[in-house]
Design a protein around this motif. Structure first.
Motif, PDB file in Angstrom:
ATOM      1  N   UNK A 168       0.835  -1.200   0.000  1.00 27.37           N
ATOM      2  CA  UNK A 168       0.000   0.000   0.000  1.00 27.37           C
ATOM      3  C   UNK A 168       0.866   1.244   0.000  1.00 27.37           C
ATOM      4  N   UNK A 169       0.588   2.141  -0.946  1.00 29.26           N
ATOM      5  CA  UNK A 169       1.291   3.428  -1.021  1.00 29.26           C
ATOM      6  C   UNK A 169       0.319   4.453  -1.576  1.00 29.26           C
ATOM      7  N   UNK A 170       0.635   5.716  -1.420  1.00 30.52           N
ATOM      8  CA  UNK A 170      -0.177   6.778  -1.989  1.00 30.52           C
ATOM      9  C   UNK A 170       0.495   7.243  -3.282  1.00 30.52           C
ATOM     10  N   UNK A 171      -0.237   7.147  -4.388  1.00 32.28           N
ATOM     11  CA  UNK A 171       0.299   7.461  -5.714  1.00 32.28           C
ATOM     12  C   UNK A 171       1.672   6.792  -5.929  1.00 32.28           C
ATOM     13  N   UNK A 172       1.738   5.472  -5.888  1.00 34.90           N
ATOM     14  CA  UNK A 172       3.031   4.767  -5.929  1.00 34.90           C
ATOM     15  C   UNK A 172       3.874   5.095  -7.147  1.00 34.90           C
ATOM     16  N   UNK A 173       3.232   5.343  -8.290  1.00 39.24           N
ATOM     17  CA  UNK A 173       3.990   5.629  -9.506  1.00 39.24           C
ATOM     18  C   UNK A 173       4.748   6.944  -9.418  1.00 39.24           C
ATOM     19  N   UNK A 174       4.391   7.817  -8.488  1.00 38.09           N
ATOM     20  CA  UNK A 174       5.060   9.108  -8.341  1.00 38.09           C
ATOM     21  C   UNK A 174       6.219   9.070  -7.349  1.00 38.09           C
ATOM     22  N   UNK A 192       0.976  -3.849  -5.946  1.00 35.50           N
ATOM     23  CA  UNK A 192       1.059  -2.517  -5.361  1.00 35.50           C
ATOM     24  C   UNK A 192      -0.250  -1.812  -5.646  1.00 35.50           C
ATOM     25  N   UNK A 193      -0.881  -1.274  -4.607  1.00 32.63           N
ATOM     26  CA  UNK A 193      -2.187  -0.627  -4.740  1.00 32.63           C
ATOM     27  C   UNK A 193      -2.126   0.763  -4.127  1.00 32.63           C
ATOM     28  N   UNK A 194      -2.667   1.743  -4.855  1.00 32.25           N
ATOM     29  CA  UNK A 194      -2.738   3.110  -4.346  1.00 32.25           C
ATOM     30  C   UNK A 194      -3.854   3.202  -3.309  1.00 32.25           C
ATOM     31  N   UNK A 195      -3.623   3.967  -2.267  1.00 28.79           N
ATOM     32  CA  UNK A 195      -4.617   4.158  -1.218  1.00 28.79           C
ATOM     33  C   UNK A 195      -5.953   4.645  -1.785  1.00 28.79           C
ATOM     34  N   UNK A 196      -5.895   5.450  -2.849  1.00 22.18           N
ATOM     35  CA  UNK A 196      -7.132   5.984  -3.438  1.00 22.18           C
ATOM     36  C   UNK A 196      -7.959   4.909  -4.129  1.00 22.18           C
ATOM     37  N   UNK A 197      -7.366   3.735  -4.381  1.00 19.70           N
ATOM     38  CA  UNK A 197      -8.067   2.662  -5.089  1.00 19.70           C
ATOM     39  C   UNK A 197      -8.679   1.627  -4.137  1.00 19.70           C
ATOM     40  N   UNK A 198      -8.455   1.791  -2.846  1.00 23.69           N
ATOM     41  CA  UNK A 198      -8.974   0.833  -1.880  1.00 23.69           C
ATOM     42  C   UNK A 198     -10.494   1.000  -1.745  1.00 23.69           C
ATOM     43  N   UNK A 199     -11.203  -0.123  -1.789  1.00 25.68           N
ATOM     44  CA  UNK A 199     -12.650  -0.142  -1.590  1.00 25.68           C
ATOM     45  C   UNK A 199     -12.954  -0.696  -0.202  1.00 25.68           C
ATOM     46  N   UNK A 200     -13.969  -0.123   0.449  1.00 19.58           N
ATOM     47  CA  UNK A 200     -14.313  -0.548   1.801  1.00 19.58           C
ATOM     48  C   UNK A 200     -15.774  -0.998   1.842  1.00 19.58           C
ATOM     49  N   UNK A 201     -15.980  -2.184   2.379  1.00 20.88           N
ATOM     50  CA  UNK A 201     -17.334  -2.706   2.578  1.00 20.88           C
ATOM     51  C   UNK A 201     -17.418  -3.214   4.009  1.00 20.88           C
ATOM     52  N   UNK A 202     -18.130  -2.467   4.856  1.00 19.16           N
ATOM     53  CA  UNK A 202     -18.148  -2.803   6.275  1.00 19.16           C
ATOM     54  C   UNK A 202     -16.764  -2.654   6.850  1.00 19.16           C
ATOM     55  N   UNK A 203     -16.236  -3.718   7.457  1.00 20.11           N
ATOM     56  CA  UNK A 203     -14.880  -3.676   8.009  1.00 20.11           C
ATOM     57  C   UNK A 203     -13.875  -4.389   7.112  1.00 20.11           C
ATOM     58  N   UNK A 217      -6.279  -9.064   3.032  1.00 21.22           N
ATOM     59  CA  UNK A 217      -6.116  -9.608   4.385  1.00 21.22           C
ATOM     60  C   UNK A 217      -4.867  -9.067   5.086  1.00 21.22           C
ATOM     61  N   UNK A 218      -3.856  -8.742   4.279  1.00 21.74           N
ATOM     62  CA  UNK A 218      -2.620  -8.189   4.843  1.00 21.74           C
ATOM     63  C   UNK A 218      -2.191  -6.976   4.032  1.00 21.74           C
ATOM     64  N   UNK A 219      -1.688  -5.953   4.715  1.00 21.32           N
ATOM     65  CA  UNK A 219      -1.188  -4.753   4.056  1.00 21.32           C
ATOM     66  C   UNK A 219       0.278  -4.558   4.407  1.00 21.32           C
ATOM     67  N   UNK A 220       1.138  -4.656   3.378  1.00 20.80           N
ATOM     68  CA  UNK A 220       2.544  -4.258   3.523  1.00 20.80           C
ATOM     69  C   UNK A 220       2.556  -2.750   3.357  1.00 20.80           C
ATOM     70  N   UNK A 221       2.617  -2.033   4.463  1.00 22.82           N
ATOM     71  CA  UNK A 221       2.339  -0.600   4.460  1.00 22.82           C
ATOM     72  C   UNK A 221       3.559   0.244   4.132  1.00 22.82           C
ATOM     73  N   UNK A 222       3.452   1.049   3.072  1.00 20.73           N
ATOM     74  CA  UNK A 222       4.507   2.002   2.713  1.00 20.73           C
ATOM     75  C   UNK A 222       3.995   3.446   2.781  1.00 20.73           C
ATOM     76  N   UNK A 223       2.784   3.626   3.321  1.00 22.67           N
ATOM     77  CA  UNK A 223       2.209   4.965   3.475  1.00 22.67           C
ATOM     78  C   UNK A 223       2.685   5.567   4.787  1.00 22.67           C
ATOM     79  N   UNK A 224       3.191   6.782   4.721  1.00 18.61           N
ATOM     80  CA  UNK A 224       3.536   7.521   5.944  1.00 18.61           C
ATOM     81  C   UNK A 224       2.281   8.265   6.371  1.00 18.61           C
TER      82      UNK A 224
END
Length: 393
Positions: A168-174, A192-203, A217-224
């Protein structure tokens, strides 16, 4: 630092080999690095490497002795993320390579963070530079590539299906580190998925792949996390502070808990004295210290020469530290007889079933400027940028 290896490397070096290094990296991953690669690695003695190791183990032991309550105080109230973990999954410890008053070469702790670094890229860089300069193979003491990737898989993917694990990153291509994301995908088989592309349904969280929603199920987090509020026009369905059914690798709270926040709490001969700005004693001399915001990234906001006027203007003094200055030693001779300075980052992965983290690889940043940042160097400088260290056999 080891004359015979420095002489051999400088003798074998050519601009063509430097270009070849960059070209092989691009061929192997399809991307160029968006940050400058140094032309040269550095060479460290076993004695210096032992100092790095001993200091790191002392720091890790001190962290393990800190109570959960003590560490939790580091987390800003508006940045507390649910489902915290007992340990971080990653640890990076940065040391300046310096000289003491006797002229002995010593490490000096600069900072540390429980946040992933270039685990993917550094392994590729090691493989490529030893291919271009074969004599480096006898100095290579890191984990073999296949085993290295398996260890990363164990920490990041665990028993999950890679399809249900994302980077997970914000605008990873940048991001300047985009090449590391690409290599992580190749090594681990995750997306690799941009934070803006995450979909949420309930929890539950999802990402889309070929028109199909895939549960995360798991997020390898690269977002500060604390940087998100600074991004204008950011539209997201998922707020980090919400309770969601995912496992964080590593949990965002650890970015705050193991950071410059704990520097004043650490004790070791190679840990320069630090104070929270609010606790700075009158007995100390301000000109001997560097001013650093607690949670900046990549050197942002660092003031090498703070004044009383500067400090008096700061209202949130608990969010800054003053750290005793260290002088990086110009030790690494280039082909023109000029010398670079360097700092070394030790990159650890922490299997949650094990008592201590494991050193995976190192990353070196070389400079000829006052700060270890390529942007501060002259454009025609050499022996600057990202590299790695090799240790005498």
């Amino acid at each position: 630092m080891i004359p015979k290896y420095r002489t051999q490397f400088n003798t074998e070096f050519s601009q063509e080999k430097y270009q070849k290094t960059n070209e092989i990296i691009k061929q192997k991953c399809g991307h160029e690095a968006a940050f400058r690669l140094s032309e040269s690695p550095i060479f460290l003695t076993q004695d210096f490497w032992q100092k790095l190791n001993d200091t790191s183990q002392s720091i890790i032991s001190q962290i393990r002795e800190m109570s959960e309550g003590e560490l939790t105080k580091a987390i800003p109230a508006n940045c507390n993320v649910p489902n915290d973990t007992k340990k971080p999954h990653f640890l990076a410890i940065d040391f300046g390579i310096c000289k003491d008053d006797k002229g002995d070469i010593i490490p000096q702790l600069i900072e540390l963070q429980a946040f992933p670094s270039l685990f993917g890229f550094q392994k590729l860089f090691e493989e490529v530079i030893t291919e271009v300069y074969p004599f480096l193979n006898r100095l290579k003491s890191s984990i073999p590539q296949n085993e290295y990737i398996e260890k990363l898989k164990q920490v990041i993917i665990g028993d999950e299906n890679p399809e249900n694990v994302i980077l997970l990153e914000i605008y990873p291509e940048r991001q300047k580190t985009a090449i590391d994301f690409v290599l992580t995908e190749q090594y681990l088989g995750i997306r690799t998925v941009c934070l803006t592309k995450i979909k949420k349904q309930g929890e539950k969280l999802f990402y889309e792949n070929n028109g199909k929603l895939i549960q995360i199920n798991r997020i390898y987090n690269r977002v500060i996390f604390d940087e998100l509020d600074k991004i204008e026009g950011l539209e997201i369905e998922f707020d980090f502070r919400e309770h969601v059914d995912v496992e964080w690798i590593t949990h965002p709270n650890w970015f705050f808990k193991i950071s410059k926040y704990i520097l004043p709490k650490l004790k070791h001969e190679y840990v320069p004295k630090s104070y929270f700005l609010s606790d700075f004693p009158e007995t100390e001399t301000l000109e001997n210290f560097v001013l650093k915001p607690l949670f900046s990234f990549a050197g942002s906001g660092v003031n090498l020469n703070p004044t009383k006027e500067t400090i008096n203007k700061i209202t949130d003094k608990n969010n800054y530290i003053l750290q005793r200055k260290v002088s990086y030693a110009p030790l690494f001779e280039d082909i023109n007889g000029d010398f670079s300075k360097a700092e070394i980052r030790l990159l650890f992965a922490w299997d949650q079933e094990k008592e201590n983290p494991e050193l995976m690889i190192n990353l070196v940043r070389m400079t000829k400027a006052s700060m270890v940042n390529v942007d501060f160097n002259k454009k025609d400088a050499i022996w600057i940028g990202s590299s790695m260290a090799f240790v005498e056999a």
